[in-house]
Design a protein around this motif. Structure first.
Motif, PDB file in Angstrom:
ATOM      1  N   UNK A  40      15.909 -51.137  61.311  1.00  0.00           N
ATOM      2  CA  UNK A  40      15.650 -52.348  60.558  1.00  0.00           C
ATOM      3  C   UNK A  40      16.961 -52.876  60.020  1.00  0.00           C
ATOM      4  N   UNK A  41      17.263 -54.130  60.315  1.00  0.00           N
ATOM      5  CA  UNK A  41      18.486 -54.717  59.787  1.00  0.00           C
ATOM      6  C   UNK A  41      18.308 -54.931  58.296  1.00  0.00           C
ATOM      7  N   UNK A  42      19.241 -54.439  57.531  1.00  0.00           N
ATOM      8  CA  UNK A  42      19.165 -54.557  56.081  1.00  0.00           C
ATOM      9  C   UNK A  42      19.538 -55.958  55.643  1.00  0.00           C
ATOM     10  N   UNK A  43      19.029 -56.364  54.497  1.00  0.00           N
ATOM     11  CA  UNK A  43      19.352 -57.686  53.963  1.00  0.00           C
ATOM     12  C   UNK A  43      20.778 -57.735  53.427  1.00  0.00           C
ATOM     13  N   UNK A  44      21.381 -56.575  53.245  1.00  0.00           N
ATOM     14  CA  UNK A  44      22.743 -56.488  52.738  1.00  0.00           C
ATOM     15  C   UNK A  44      23.700 -56.333  53.922  1.00  0.00           C
ATOM     16  N   UNK A  45      24.730 -57.157  53.974  1.00  0.00           N
ATOM     17  CA  UNK A  45      25.689 -57.093  55.069  1.00  0.00           C
ATOM     18  C   UNK A  45      26.546 -55.837  54.976  1.00  0.00           C
ATOM     19  N   UNK A  46      26.844 -55.253  56.124  1.00  0.00           N
ATOM     20  CA  UNK A  46      27.745 -54.106  56.196  1.00  0.00           C
ATOM     21  C   UNK A  46      29.108 -54.612  56.640  1.00  0.00           C
ATOM     22  N   UNK A  47      30.112 -54.228  55.910  1.00  0.00           N
ATOM     23  CA  UNK A  47      31.492 -54.547  56.277  1.00  0.00           C
ATOM     24  C   UNK A  47      32.320 -53.291  56.056  1.00  0.00           C
ATOM     25  N   UNK A  48      33.574 -53.367  56.362  1.00  0.00           N
ATOM     26  CA  UNK A  48      34.447 -52.214  56.131  1.00  0.00           C
ATOM     27  C   UNK A  48      34.523 -51.888  54.640  1.00  0.00           C
ATOM     28  N   UNK A  49      34.351 -52.914  53.798  1.00  0.00           N
ATOM     29  CA  UNK A  49      34.413 -52.697  52.356  1.00  0.00           C
ATOM     30  C   UNK A  49      33.046 -52.424  51.741  1.00  0.00           C
ATOM     31  N   UNK A  50      32.005 -52.741  52.467  1.00  0.00           N
ATOM     32  CA  UNK A  50      30.654 -52.503  51.953  1.00  0.00           C
ATOM     33  C   UNK A  50      29.805 -51.917  53.071  1.00  0.00           C
ATOM     34  N   UNK A  51      29.555 -50.614  52.974  1.00  0.00           N
ATOM     35  CA  UNK A  51      28.837 -49.932  54.050  1.00  0.00           C
ATOM     36  C   UNK A  51      27.713 -49.089  53.473  1.00  0.00           C
ATOM     37  N   UNK A  52      27.305 -48.091  54.167  1.00  0.00           N
ATOM     38  CA  UNK A  52      26.163 -47.290  53.735  1.00  0.00           C
ATOM     39  C   UNK A  52      26.424 -46.486  52.468  1.00  0.00           C
ATOM     40  N   UNK A  53      27.583 -46.617  51.899  1.00  0.00           N
ATOM     41  CA  UNK A  53      27.881 -45.911  50.659  1.00  0.00           C
ATOM     42  C   UNK A  53      27.128 -46.472  49.468  1.00  0.00           C
ATOM     43  N   UNK A  54      26.194 -47.425  49.704  1.00  0.00           N
ATOM     44  CA  UNK A  54      25.391 -47.930  48.600  1.00  0.00           C
ATOM     45  C   UNK A  54      24.452 -46.857  48.054  1.00  0.00           C
ATOM     46  N   UNK A  55      24.456 -45.693  48.667  1.00  0.00           N
ATOM     47  CA  UNK A  55      23.685 -44.564  48.138  1.00  0.00           C
ATOM     48  C   UNK A  55      24.148 -44.253  46.714  1.00  0.00           C
ATOM     49  N   UNK A  56      25.402 -44.546  46.425  1.00  0.00           N
ATOM     50  CA  UNK A  56      25.927 -44.347  45.074  1.00  0.00           C
ATOM     51  C   UNK A  56      25.104 -45.145  44.071  1.00  0.00           C
ATOM     52  N   UNK A  57      24.682 -46.344  44.448  1.00  0.00           N
ATOM     53  CA  UNK A  57      23.856 -47.162  43.564  1.00  0.00           C
ATOM     54  C   UNK A  57      22.507 -46.489  43.322  1.00  0.00           C
ATOM     55  N   UNK A  58      21.971 -45.833  44.328  1.00  0.00           N
ATOM     56  CA  UNK A  58      20.705 -45.107  44.153  1.00  0.00           C
ATOM     57  C   UNK A  58      20.897 -43.972  43.162  1.00  0.00           C
ATOM     58  N   UNK A  59      22.015 -43.253  43.265  1.00  0.00           N
ATOM     59  CA  UNK A  59      22.283 -42.159  42.344  1.00  0.00           C
ATOM     60  C   UNK A  59      22.434 -42.673  40.912  1.00  0.00           C
ATOM     61  N   UNK A  60      23.081 -43.800  40.764  1.00  0.00           N
ATOM     62  CA  UNK A  60      23.203 -44.411  39.430  1.00  0.00           C
ATOM     63  C   UNK A  60      21.834 -44.777  38.875  1.00  0.00           C
ATOM     64  N   UNK A  61      20.962 -45.316  39.713  1.00  0.00           N
ATOM     65  CA  UNK A  61      19.620 -45.688  39.287  1.00  0.00           C
ATOM     66  C   UNK A  61      18.819 -44.461  38.825  1.00  0.00           C
ATOM     67  N   UNK A  62      19.199 -43.292  39.337  1.00  0.00           N
ATOM     68  CA  UNK A  62      18.545 -42.043  38.959  1.00  0.00           C
ATOM     69  C   UNK A  62      19.245 -41.355  37.806  1.00  0.00           C
ATOM     70  N   UNK A  63      20.275 -42.012  37.241  1.00  0.00           N
ATOM     71  CA  UNK A  63      21.081 -41.455  36.152  1.00  0.00           C
ATOM     72  C   UNK A  63      21.793 -40.179  36.561  1.00  0.00           C
ATOM     73  N   UNK A  64      22.268 -40.128  37.791  1.00  0.00           N
ATOM     74  CA  UNK A  64      23.010 -38.972  38.284  1.00  0.00           C
ATOM     75  C   UNK A  64      24.507 -39.173  38.084  1.00  0.00           C
TER      76      UNK A  64
END
Length: 64
Positions: A40-64
């Motif tokens: 599934x193509x994500x609504x968020x664009x992937x670039x060299x500066x913005x890639x699948x590392x958005x998992x960090x945002x998930x960890x923040x949302x979990x207060x990790x």
């Protein structure tokens, strides 16, 4: 594999958010016969500066 403990309300909220994100794009689901995965193509664009590392945002949302 790393296990972390999080509040059930935080995990439920994140899961709902992920499901909503998926559902918004589900009409564009593509099956890949080589991998057996449905992609599934994500609504968020992937670039060299913005890639699948958005998992960090998930960890923040979990207060990790």
């Amino acid at each position: 594999m790393l296990a972390v403990e999080v509040a059930s309300t935080k995990s439920a909220s994140l899961l709902t958010s992920i499901h909503e994100r998926f559902d918004r794009q589900s009409d564009n689901l593509t099956d890949n016969p080589e991998t057996g995965l449905s992609l599934l193509q994500d609504e968020q664009l992937y670039t060299i500066l913005h890639n699948s590392n958005h998992v960090v945002e998930w960890l923040k949302a979990l207060d990790c």
